[in-house]
Structure formats: C-alpha cells, structure tokens
Design a protein around this motif. Sequence first.
Motif, PDB file in Angstrom:
ATOM      1  N   ALA A  34     -13.180   3.221   0.475  1.00  0.00           N
ATOM      2  CA  ALA A  34     -14.531   2.661   0.486  1.00  0.00           C
ATOM      3  C   ALA A  34     -15.153   2.733  -0.896  1.00  0.00           C
ATOM      4  O   ALA A  34     -15.058   3.774  -1.564  1.00  0.00           O
ATOM      5  N   ASP A  35     -15.768   1.643  -1.311  1.00  0.00           N
ATOM      6  CA  ASP A  35     -16.522   1.670  -2.569  1.00  0.00           C
ATOM      7  C   ASP A  35     -17.589   0.595  -2.477  1.00  0.00           C
ATOM      8  O   ASP A  35     -17.337  -0.498  -1.938  1.00  0.00           O
ATOM      9  N   ILE A  36     -18.777   0.872  -2.993  1.00  0.00           N
ATOM     10  CA  ILE A  36     -19.829  -0.145  -2.930  1.00  0.00           C
ATOM     11  C   ILE A  36     -19.435  -1.374  -3.732  1.00  0.00           C
ATOM     12  O   ILE A  36     -19.905  -2.475  -3.488  1.00  0.00           O
ATOM     13  N   ASP A  37     -18.545  -1.158  -4.700  1.00  0.00           N
ATOM     14  CA  ASP A  37     -18.006  -2.287  -5.456  1.00  0.00           C
ATOM     15  C   ASP A  37     -16.761  -2.776  -4.705  1.00  0.00           C
ATOM     16  O   ASP A  37     -15.695  -2.171  -4.765  1.00  0.00           O
ATOM     17  N   GLU A  74      -3.187  -1.931  -3.748  1.00  0.00           N
ATOM     18  CA  GLU A  74      -2.072  -1.323  -4.488  1.00  0.00           C
ATOM     19  C   GLU A  74      -1.381  -0.244  -3.651  1.00  0.00           C
ATOM     20  O   GLU A  74      -0.183  -0.015  -3.783  1.00  0.00           O
ATOM     21  N   LEU A  75      -2.158   0.401  -2.779  1.00  0.00           N
ATOM     22  CA  LEU A  75      -1.611   1.563  -2.068  1.00  0.00           C
ATOM     23  C   LEU A  75      -1.439   1.312  -0.568  1.00  0.00           C
ATOM     24  O   LEU A  75      -1.240   2.248   0.207  1.00  0.00           O
ATOM     25  N   GLY A  76      -1.577   0.047  -0.172  1.00  0.00           N
ATOM     26  CA  GLY A  76      -1.309  -0.287   1.224  1.00  0.00           C
ATOM     27  C   GLY A  76      -2.373   0.199   2.192  1.00  0.00           C
ATOM     28  O   GLY A  76      -2.080   0.484   3.355  1.00  0.00           O
ATOM     29  N   ALA A  77      -3.625   0.260   1.721  1.00  0.00           N
ATOM     30  CA  ALA A  77      -4.698   0.731   2.599  1.00  0.00           C
ATOM     31  C   ALA A  77      -5.716  -0.393   2.810  1.00  0.00           C
ATOM     32  O   ALA A  77      -5.675  -1.432   2.160  1.00  0.00           O
ATOM     33  N   ARG A  78      -6.640  -0.151   3.705  1.00  0.00           N
ATOM     34  CA  ARG A  78      -7.721  -1.074   3.992  1.00  0.00           C
ATOM     35  C   ARG A  78      -8.882  -0.778   3.034  1.00  0.00           C
ATOM     36  O   ARG A  78      -9.054   0.369   2.597  1.00  0.00           O
ATOM     37  N   ALA A  79      -9.681  -1.790   2.701  1.00  0.00           N
ATOM     38  CA  ALA A  79     -10.829  -1.581   1.815  1.00  0.00           C
ATOM     39  C   ALA A  79     -12.119  -1.904   2.551  1.00  0.00           C
ATOM     40  O   ALA A  79     -12.178  -2.882   3.296  1.00  0.00           O
ATOM     41  N   VAL A  80     -13.145  -1.076   2.364  1.00  0.00           N
ATOM     42  CA  VAL A  80     -14.480  -1.369   2.911  1.00  0.00           C
ATOM     43  C   VAL A  80     -15.512  -1.074   1.834  1.00  0.00           C
ATOM     44  O   VAL A  80     -15.226  -0.418   0.844  1.00  0.00           O
ATOM     45  N   THR A  81     -16.732  -1.560   2.058  1.00  0.00           N
ATOM     46  CA  THR A  81     -17.790  -1.252   1.092  1.00  0.00           C
ATOM     47  C   THR A  81     -18.740  -0.185   1.630  1.00  0.00           C
ATOM     48  O   THR A  81     -19.439   0.464   0.868  1.00  0.00           O
ATOM     49  N   ASP A  82     -18.738  -0.025   2.925  1.00  0.00           N
ATOM     50  CA  ASP A  82     -19.670   0.956   3.512  1.00  0.00           C
ATOM     51  C   ASP A  82     -18.937   2.257   3.835  1.00  0.00           C
ATOM     52  O   ASP A  82     -18.091   2.307   4.726  1.00  0.00           O
ATOM     53  N   PRO A  83     -19.261   3.331   3.131  1.00  0.00           N
ATOM     54  CA  PRO A  83     -18.550   4.589   3.365  1.00  0.00           C
ATOM     55  C   PRO A  83     -18.739   5.103   4.782  1.00  0.00           C
ATOM     56  O   PRO A  83     -17.846   5.765   5.311  1.00  0.00           O
ATOM     57  N   LEU A  84     -19.888   4.773   5.393  1.00  0.00           N
ATOM     58  CA  LEU A  84     -20.113   5.283   6.753  1.00  0.00           C
ATOM     59  C   LEU A  84     -19.152   4.630   7.745  1.00  0.00           C
ATOM     60  O   LEU A  84     -18.708   5.263   8.700  1.00  0.00           O
ATOM     61  N   GLU A  85     -18.832   3.380   7.471  1.00  0.00           N
ATOM     62  CA  GLU A  85     -17.838   2.704   8.315  1.00  0.00           C
ATOM     63  C   GLU A  85     -16.523   3.471   8.299  1.00  0.00           C
ATOM     64  O   GLU A  85     -15.878   3.686   9.329  1.00  0.00           O
ATOM     65  N   ILE A 113     -14.233  12.609  -0.684  1.00  0.00           N
ATOM     66  CA  ILE A 113     -15.403  11.954  -1.296  1.00  0.00           C
ATOM     67  C   ILE A 113     -15.384  12.142  -2.802  1.00  0.00           C
ATOM     68  O   ILE A 113     -15.382  13.273  -3.306  1.00  0.00           O
ATOM     69  N   ALA A 114     -15.334  11.016  -3.527  1.00  0.00           N
ATOM     70  CA  ALA A 114     -15.411  11.068  -4.978  1.00  0.00           C
ATOM     71  C   ALA A 114     -16.325   9.958  -5.470  1.00  0.00           C
ATOM     72  O   ALA A 114     -16.095   9.362  -6.514  1.00  0.00           O
ATOM     73  N   SER A 115     -17.359   9.689  -4.688  1.00  0.00           N
ATOM     74  CA  SER A 115     -18.350   8.699  -5.103  1.00  0.00           C
ATOM     75  C   SER A 115     -19.368   9.383  -6.024  1.00  0.00           C
ATOM     76  O   SER A 115     -19.205  10.546  -6.393  1.00  0.00           O
ATOM     77  N   HIS A 116     -20.428   8.664  -6.389  1.00  0.00           N
ATOM     78  CA  HIS A 116     -21.404   9.224  -7.328  1.00  0.00           C
ATOM     79  C   HIS A 116     -21.972  10.546  -6.795  1.00  0.00           C
ATOM     80  O   HIS A 116     -22.214  10.691  -5.595  1.00  0.00           O
ATOM     81  N   GLU A 162     -25.433  13.103   1.516  1.00  0.00           N
ATOM     82  CA  GLU A 162     -25.530  12.214   2.674  1.00  0.00           C
ATOM     83  C   GLU A 162     -24.174  11.961   3.312  1.00  0.00           C
ATOM     84  O   GLU A 162     -24.026  11.976   4.543  1.00  0.00           O
ATOM     85  N   LEU A 163     -23.154  11.782   2.455  1.00  0.00           N
ATOM     86  CA  LEU A 163     -21.823  11.465   2.982  1.00  0.00           C
ATOM     87  C   LEU A 163     -21.193  12.681   3.648  1.00  0.00           C
ATOM     88  O   LEU A 163     -20.523  12.555   4.676  1.00  0.00           O
ATOM     89  N   VAL A 164     -21.428  13.839   3.068  1.00  0.00           N
ATOM     90  CA  VAL A 164     -20.895  15.054   3.691  1.00  0.00           C
ATOM     91  C   VAL A 164     -21.572  15.261   5.050  1.00  0.00           C
ATOM     92  O   VAL A 164     -20.918  15.616   6.040  1.00  0.00           O
ATOM     93  N   GLN A 165     -22.880  15.014   5.097  1.00  0.00           N
ATOM     94  CA  GLN A 165     -23.593  15.122   6.383  1.00  0.00           C
ATOM     95  C   GLN A 165     -22.988  14.184   7.414  1.00  0.00           C
ATOM     96  O   GLN A 165     -22.801  14.552   8.588  1.00  0.00           O
ATOM     97  N   ALA A 166     -22.644  12.999   6.978  1.00  0.00           N
ATOM     98  CA  ALA A 166     -22.036  12.038   7.908  1.00  0.00           C
ATOM     99  C   ALA A 166     -20.701  12.556   8.424  1.00  0.00           C
ATOM    100  O   ALA A 166     -20.344  12.375   9.597  1.00  0.00           O
ATOM    101  N   CYS A 167     -19.935  13.203   7.554  1.00  0.00           N
ATOM    102  CA  CYS A 167     -18.654  13.781   7.985  1.00  0.00           C
ATOM    103  C   CYS A 167     -18.899  14.887   9.011  1.00  0.00           C
ATOM    104  O   CYS A 167     -18.164  14.999  10.002  1.00  0.00           O
ATOM    105  N   LEU A 168     -19.901  15.706   8.744  1.00  0.00           N
ATOM    106  CA  LEU A 168     -20.220  16.768   9.712  1.00  0.00           C
ATOM    107  C   LEU A 168     -20.587  16.132  11.056  1.00  0.00           C
ATOM    108  O   LEU A 168     -20.129  16.583  12.110  1.00  0.00           O
TER     109      LEU A 168
END
Lengths: 327, 327, 327, 327
Positions: free
Chosen positions: D28-31, D41-52, D64-67, D73-79
């Motif tokens: 996932a990346d906003i870009d 390149e690595l045979g995975a799916r791409a999305v723009t919304d990390p919550l998805e 998680i290696a975003s900004h 917020e993202l860690v909370q979503a994982c919890l």
Amino acid sequence: MVGAGIMGADHAENLARNVGGSTLACVADIDAERAKAVASELGARAVTDPLELIEDDGIDAVVIASHDTTHPELVQACLAASKPVLCEKPLATTADEARRLVEAERAVVDQLGRSLISVGFMRRFDPGHVELRRSLAAGELGRPLLLHGISRNVSAAPGATNESAITNSAIHELDSFPWLLDSPIEEVSWVPGIPTSSEAAAGLQDPAFMMIRLRSGVLATLELFLNAGHGYSTQCEVVGERGTGRLVEPAGASYSLDRKNYVSFPADWRPRFAAAYRRQLQAWIRSLQEGTLSPMASAEDGLRASLAAEAMVRSMHNGGAFTQVAA
Amino acid sequence: MVGAGIMGADHAENLARNVGGSTLACVADIDAERAKAVASELGARAVTDPLELIEDDGIDAVVIASHDTTHPELVQACLAASKPVLCEKPLATTADEARRLVEAERAVVDQLGRSLISVGFMRRFDPGHVELRRSLAAGELGRPLLLHGISRNVSAAPGATNESAITNSAIHELDSFPWLLDSPIEEVSWVPGIPTSSEAAAGLQDPAFMMIRLRSGVLATLELFLNAGHGYSTQCEVVGERGTGRLVEPAGASYSLDRKNYVSFPADWRPRFAAAYRRQLQAWIRSLQEGTLSPMASAEDGLRASLAAEAMVRSMHNGGAFTQVAA
Amino acid sequence: MVGAGIMGADHAENLARNVGGSTLACVADIDAERAKAVASELGARAVTDPLELIEDDGIDAVVIASHDTTHPELVQACLAASKPVLCEKPLATTADEARRLVEAERAVVDQLGRSLISVGFMRRFDPGHVELRRSLAAGELGRPLLLHGISRNVSAAPGATNESAITNSAIHELDSFPWLLDSPIEEVSWVPGIPTSSEAAAGLQDPAFMMIRLRSGVLATLELFLNAGHGYSTQCEVVGERGTGRLVEPAGASYSLDRKNYVSFPADWRPRFAAAYRRQLQAWIRSLQEGTLSPMASAEDGLRASLAAEAMVRSMHNGGAFTQVAA
Amino acid sequence: MVGAGIMGADHAENLARNVGGSTLACVADIDAERAKAVASELGARAVTDPLELIEDDGIDAVVIASHDTTHPELVQACLAASKPVLCEKPLATTADEARRLVEAERAVVDQLGRSLISVGFMRRFDPGHVELRRSLAAGELGRPLLLHGISRNVSAAPGATNESAITNSAIHELDSFPWLLDSPIEEVSWVPGIPTSSEAAAGLQDPAFMMIRLRSGVLATLELFLNAGHGYSTQCEVVGERGTGRLVEPAGASYSLDRKNYVSFPADWRPRFAAAYRRQLQAWIRSLQEGTLSPMASAEDGLRASLAAEAMVRSMHNGGAFTQVAA
C-alpha cells in the motif's frame, strides 16, 4: 534434504527457516534417528532411503549433503527424476565420476532445455569474495598478476590424507581462484615442506604449499594448513597492476582485554561462511522459482575443480613439478 | 661518511644529529658539490677522494654508502687502515668479491683480535622485525613452518634488471629471513610469472615470486614487486605450529575521508625504515665506544646473502628449478 | 640529570647513549645509591644535592625528573644559574607556582635575550601526534569540530586522588589538545560517573569523563581511566568538517594465537612514548647547540595546562559545571 | 507492506524473497505508481489505502514504513484488526502518541493474550550489536562503566532540524544503549558545540554531542553527525572494569591503492544494516509462525525511546543541563 550431518542440518534449517520460497518437505539419512531429529525439529518428514525422497512427486528439488562417495549416485538419481539438485562439494571424488555426471546432465539438457546440477562452492556467495571479484571485474586494481591465498583450519578431520587435503579442502580454492580471476587453471604445483608436529597431522604434509597458474598467466599460491590450531581463517589477496585487494574476515566486535586488542577467529567454517551458505541457498531457490539459470557453480565447474585437484595430487607424487590440468 | 647521495645524506644527518657518541668529521663524494652541500649543512669537512677520508688519522670509523660497485675497494681500504666500517648493502656485487672481503677481514682479525666490517642490513634493527624475531626465539608461535614475505616499491630504480632486483632488492630478505628464523638458506627457486605492463618495468619480470628453503626446512616465499605503484610496503608473516606473527607497518594516524578509512603508504623505504637506520647506527656507534662486537650483520652475513642471491639468479636462468646455495 | 627514578633513569640513558650532541655529566638524586647506580652505568658523576649539579660550571643544561613538588625550586635554581632546563611535567603542582616561574623566566629573558624553561609534554614529539597535527594544520580534515580523547593506564600510581588524576595525568591532554588544534582552552567540565570496583581505585572516581572547550569552539572529550587493567592506551580522534583523523598506536607485530588475532598493549607509558621521549630530548639538545628557540612546550604552556587543570578540579568540586579557565 | 518508499521497498523485497515463512501479499502506498512498481516486481497486489490492506482478511501481519506521522493511526488500525504489526521507528513522533499506543495494545493483550506491536529498532539484530551485548551479558568485560557512541551520516535528510536529529536519528541509540547495557535511561544532556559549515547543515547544531546516563550509573556519550560527509558509520565502544568491546563495521574487502590501505564506508545505512534488517524480519516472521513473543523491540521500548528523546530535546532548549526522562 539428503544427509542430516553437520552440513545437512545447517542446510535443512536454512531451507526451513532462513530463506524465502522453500519448504523443507523431507530429510533423508541412513541413520534414522539423525534424520528424525533434524526433520521433526523443522516440521519435515524423515526417511532413511534417499532415493525415496528423490523420487517423491511432492518434492521439487533436492539438496545433497551426504557422504562424498554417495554424491554421484544420488545426483544421477536426481537427473533421472528431472529434479534440480544442489550437491555439496565435491561433486564427485574423482574427475572421471564428475565427467560422467556432466555427460549425463548434458543428455538431460538436450531433453529438458535446462541444466539441473548445482555444486555447493559457497565462496561464490561470500560477501567478501563477491566484493573482491566485483572490484577485479571493474578493473579497479588493474590487470591481476598474483594471488596469495591462505586456508587454515583448527584441526584436520579424522582420516585426512595429503590427497583428501587437496580433493576435499583445497578444492574450494581450485574453484574460487579461477572464478575470482575469470580464467581457468592450466597447471599446478605442490611444493614439499616440513609438517607440523601436531598429533592430528601425523603422516600429513601439513601445512601444504601449492602454486596454481591460470590461463591468464596469473600465479596463485595457497597455504593450506589443516591443523593450524589457532583458528579458522580464509585469506586472499589479489595483486593487480594498480593495487591489491584483500578479503576482510567478518567480525562483529573487537575487544581490549588482558593486554591485547583482538578479534576472534571462529573454530570452524560455519560462522565464517554462514552468510555465504544462506545466500547460496537463497539464490538457488530464487532461480528455481523464476526458472532462470542457477547462479551457483555448475557440474562443469565441479569437474574442472576435480581435474585441477587430480593434477595437484599428481604433482605431489612427482616431487612438486608443475603439472598440467587435463582437459 | 663516504657517499653523499640519498642514503649517504641520511646517514650523515643521523651521525651528526640523531645518534649519540658520534661526530661527523668528513663527507666524501666524487661529486664535490654534493659532498660540500651535505658536509657544510652538518658542520663537517668535504673531500672528493674517499681514500683521503679513510686514511685520515682523525677519523675513527667509516660509513660507506657510495655506488655499490665501489664497496669492495673502499672496504679493503678500511681494513688496510684498521678502521671499523659500516658498509651499505650489498657488501659486494658478486659473491666472489664478498668472499675476498671476508678473507681479508680474517687476516685482520688474526692480527687485531677483532672484526671490522658491518653490513647495512638495517631490517635487523627495525622494531617490527626485532619484535617478530623475539617472539619466534621465545617459542611463542611454536616451531616455524612457513614464512610469507612481500616487498613492494612504488617504482623500480632506473636501469633495474631481473638480476639487480635479486642482488639489490631481494637481498634484504635473503639476509632477514635466515636471521629471523635462525637458519641458513639451503636452496632457492625463482618462479616465472607475468609482468606488469607498467612502462618502468619494461623487460622486467616484475613482480617476481621466489621460494627460499632454509636448513630447518622452513619454506619462505617472497613476492618482490618493484613497480607496484600503490605504495612502499614490506610485509612478512611467519607461520608456526601454534600460531602466526606478522609485521605491522608503522603509521602514526589513520584517516576517514572520501568514503575511505585508511592509513597511508610511504613513497619509499626511508619513512618505513627511518627508525631501523637510526637504531642500526646507534647500536654500531655504541659497540665501537664499548669495544664490543658489532651487533650488525657481519661480512660473513653479507657473503651468505650474496651466495643466496647468486643461486636465485641461476634458478631464474634455469626455468625456476630449486637451486642449491653454494657453500 | 636531576632525579634517578624511572623517568630520570630513562632520560639519563637517552642523554648518554641515544641522542646526539649531549654528554651525561652528572646525576643527582637524594638517594645516593640510586644516583650512583644510574651514573656509574652511564659513565657520569653522582651527587645527592641537585643544586650542586645545577651550579656546576661544567654543566651546560639541566634535565629535571625529580619529585613533582621539587620542580619549582629546582627550575628557579636553573634560572638563577642562567641554564636551560628541561623540566618534566608538571612544571609545578599549582598554577600559582607555575606563574611565579613564568615571571621569573621573563626577568631572565629580558636580561639574556632568550628563554630557559622547557616542559616535558612529550606528546608534542610523538610521531602519531605530530602527524595528526600536520594533517589538521594542512586543512586535510576541514575545520575541526570535535575531539575524542582516551587515556588508559593499567593501574593508578599509589596515592592517586581525583585531583592528581587531573593535575598529573589529564594534564597531558590539557596541553596536547590545544596544541593539536592550535586554540587555547576556555572552559572545562568534569562529569560524574560510576567508578570501577578495582581495589587500586578505592575512593577514586575512575574512570573520569571530562569535557574541554577550546576558544575555537571545538568540544574535546576525555576518558581518563587510571585502573583500566587491560593495557596502556592513548587514543585520540579529531572530527573535522571533511573527515576525521585518529592516532594509531605503535605496534611492531600482530599475532594469531589461541583463536585471537591481536596486537599487544604495553604495560605502561614508556614503550608507548619511547620515540617521543627520545625525539623530544634530541630536539631540545639541537636547539641548545644551534642557539634556537626550544621546540618544546614553554613555561607559559606549563602554566596554561596548570590553569586548565585547576579549573577542572573546581568543576569536579562543583558537580561538573562548565568552569572557565583563569587567565 | 504499508509504504513503498526506500525502506518500504527494502522490506517488501526481503518479505518476498529473502526471509522464510512469509508471502508478500499486498503493497500500500498513497502514491499508486510507487505501490504498483514495488508490488508488480514482487508478485504482490497494490493498493493506495493502507486501511484496505490492514483490514484484508487474507493478510496475517502488517509491516509499516510509511511517513512517521502516519504510524500511530496505522498501528491503531492493526490493533483494531488484531493483527501483528512491525512498525518502523519511531513508533510515534511524540511520547504522548506512543503512550496511547502502549495503552491501546494493553487492552488487546488483555483480550487476546498476546501483544501485537513490534518496533523496527533493527540494531538489536545487527550481528555486531548482538555480539557486543552477548559479551557484556556474559560478564567478559566486567561491569560496564562507560559507553562511547558515534553515529555519522554522509548528509542530513532534507528538512532535518535539531529536534528531528534527536527524535529520528539519535532515537536509535536511545533504544540500543539501554538494550546493550540492560539498564534504562535516567537522564540525558545535549552539549552545545560548533556546527559544520556544510550547506546541508544550515541552521543545525551538527554534529551534536549528547550524554546519556543509565540507571546502572553507566555514562554513555553520543556524537551524532548528520553531515559528516566522509561516510556512513555507526561506532560504539563499551568500557568495562576488565576491558572494552567495540563494534567492527562490516567490510568484505580492503584495498591498497593510490598510497592508501583502506576499507570503504557505505554511503548510507542500508549496506551497513542490511543483515540487521533481514534478520529482524526473519525473527519476527518466525515468532509469528511459532506463536511466540516477538523478539523485536516492543511498544513499551518505543515509548521509552520517545521519552528519552523528549528529555533530550528539553535539555537542548535548556542549555544542555542533565534532564530527567519522564516515567
């Protein structure tokens, strides 16, 4: 995984845990207990008959680290089963056997369109060797002229002979030197010296000093000291027209204690080449996944190293004269 | 001081300023300007005729650093004048000449009761060589088995030949190896290789690789690379039954700059062996003051090195075969 | 030579044997036996009264290595006798005494036209320090920003205190840091920590950590560990805008033994700074012969180091606050 | 994989290829372009919304290696999704946010019986750090007394401030020092100095010098130099009662070229810590497979590092005084 000895257990653990893309399905060892011990720890099945493993339809590829003398038969079985095989060095204990494997593989290549045999000359994946080769290939040192190699073990394996020192230990350098310098070995010389009085070396010319001349003209030398006692060490310096490059042995920390500032030697090859073994397996697995050529040493490389080893043995029995490597 | 070239000027400065117990009285050089330049800077007299200096009653001892070919005649003059003489290496350009000096000195010893000739093999006073020899003599490394030596220069002196590389450069190791290991050289081998394409090396087998077998059985190897380009370096590792010892080259500081962490090589032998030259002179002067045996290499040592050099030249002209050193 | 203790005996031997231009005439020590032992070995006269030596018309210059507390009186006697004096550090045990010596010397300078006092901050002659200073002065590292210093001894001298650790040991760095970086010390800080439990360190804050700020703004740090146990070591890294430079400690050889690759630490400062002591004496003797300014640290330098040491002691008694050095 | 920048791409490649037991399912990346480039390149799916990605039932665990600002917020979503999460350092940009994550995780632990958050302080998996910690824990150096740390980058990231130098760079040491020495940080001090004139450092106090006192009493120091220019380097020496231990930075080869004998510095942290990143991921994946406690730094460790960083920032704004770390 065929063979559950020291190397086999290491490979098995790497396959199960430390490389991506592989699943350890089965461990074969003639010693049923040993096979079970390794397999159960890693969630795999254990068998005693390696052919059962090789012929198992659920198994995609085979790693062989059983006794050296078993390599040819097991590799032949892999060829018969059309399965990629990573065979620990040496590919065979004689060049004749290695040649038969090369020829057998050729028939398979004609049929399948791809080769199957990879040989475990893991130095090709050691970060230091890779870096040194890169700098040479980039011309940073100028044309190479000389290579000084040193290979020291703490103590020889039981039953080591002057011949096995060459065919089993020096064979690493008989592969890595031409690989580093991109030129095959033309002739070799085994220079007599005096042996250590270490008991483990009884009857051995240990250390042995060897000279290896490449087609490019580079003269490579090798000190092989199986009973060096003080530590395990693999050193190599290449002298080029512009400068020299030298392996740096890995060490995480240095210490200042008891009037000494030191780094420690490992007791054997496993810590020294742990990264190399893992990276080799990883590169091999990835080539299998992607259907690309194995980046490891080939059966032909294994044969070339065996031919150089046999020339070295002849030189040893012939007073040290430079001896041509058979084609 | 006889000779006011690079080495002569260094010796003269040390004699005048940096060692105790000596006064620089006179500098002789066939080039009057050169003699004057060195002498006046250091408060000494200048002459052009070395014999005038040697025969001067006001002069107690003589240092010779004139052209190699002049050494025998000048040393003979010192013997005739019964004066201690420190002769730069080589003692003579042939073993025959060296032998005549040894014999001439013997006659003097019979008469005076003491020897007069010392030869400037300064490595015997290099702190690293001294430390390595100490550890070997103390048995810290166990019985020595192998020695790996490396001698690299930035560029060869004009007019260097394969022979002069041996008789003028490798002669240092032909003295220092048996001295380090306390065993004379029995046979030597000059191994053909490929030369650098550096222009200064045209016509030279440079680098040269040599093997030197001592009476103790130790096999010593030597890479001699006159046009190594990258820096001046003298390396040596002795491999014993228990461990190895290796020279550490002197460096005052290391630097982290431009993506590199480095120590610098000197451009020539003078910084590398500055301490050795001073300590050699100091030890010689002190032995003269105290009337004790010179701690430097003797005329016999000079002869032994020349005999080994001549055997090496014969090996070179004979395809590299191991060649006995003449008695 | 005044003082025939460890340092005095070393200086005496250097004066008699290892530097040019000097003759060891007389050794003074309140312990007559000690004076005789050193003097007779080196062909000098022995006395018990240092003033007898200083006032002797046959003596041109004086080296003082007696107990620290005797330095001021003996240096004053040298001034009274108009004789050049090399006084071991510290010039005096208090800044007040050091200041009186500076003032007394000034009167002599007005009269004789030259200064007489040199202080034995021998690091200024250590090849590593000299090389590091050269690179800094040449701008090779860019503008210096930080300096990290480490000074480790095997064990503290008997009777060492937190104050003497500063005034007697750290005083070397309080001279060498501003000398290296060509900027005087402005303020200092002694940072509290936890002490080693080594018995010899009872009652000491050992190691001590100090910060030293120079007028140029450079922040220098110093770990001073008197009971480090593992070896004697003097380390220093200067961090500049372009890169860093670091002292390399001298070692003649490295060893591979018992699973370690090591160089040895010396047990005390004498092997570490043997070259520095000899070169310092040599440079001083030569300046006396040539009538030039002493290249050693001056009485003013000695005073500056004492003032910095006193500020450091005040910081220590004040919880570690940065403390201005008195003018 | 959330985030497809430099670190995200590295993690993604490791997850897909270089560690065992994981399959890279989605990036996932906003870009969107960046996400696609890495994923395809690595045979995975791409999305723009990390919550998805986080809420996708087909995904077992999240890296998680975003900004930095998005971490909480993202860690909370994982919890919320009860998914294990490896969050790149820092866990949060303020200690308050980090504390909220610790508290949120506690609620999950009460419910699930296991923690979910791991923080990417990868030095805990660097072979050198691991070896140094082992020797300390084994008591080989005696009780630790001091630690000297150095962290140098070639150039600061755009927009770096004195605060971010602490909260983003020094935060590595604010975790690794207490981890190495097994004692939490009690107080910290940021010592003013002079900055480099490098353009990239405009407005920065760079280098910065910091002191960190642990509960055990150990005084740790840190030079943090973001615009060191000459190379990327992470150094650390721990001084114990019996001796010292020091990180050795990895290097495959050394070179002799152009009058220098050198090893190279990497340009940034990736080659220096490549092994650490891979081993961290591998250890995390394995703990997930085996249902054991994550061996990585915990949310509490992340909070502790943030609290120490905030104390360091307060010290910086307070003239460098030692400042207590909040509980």
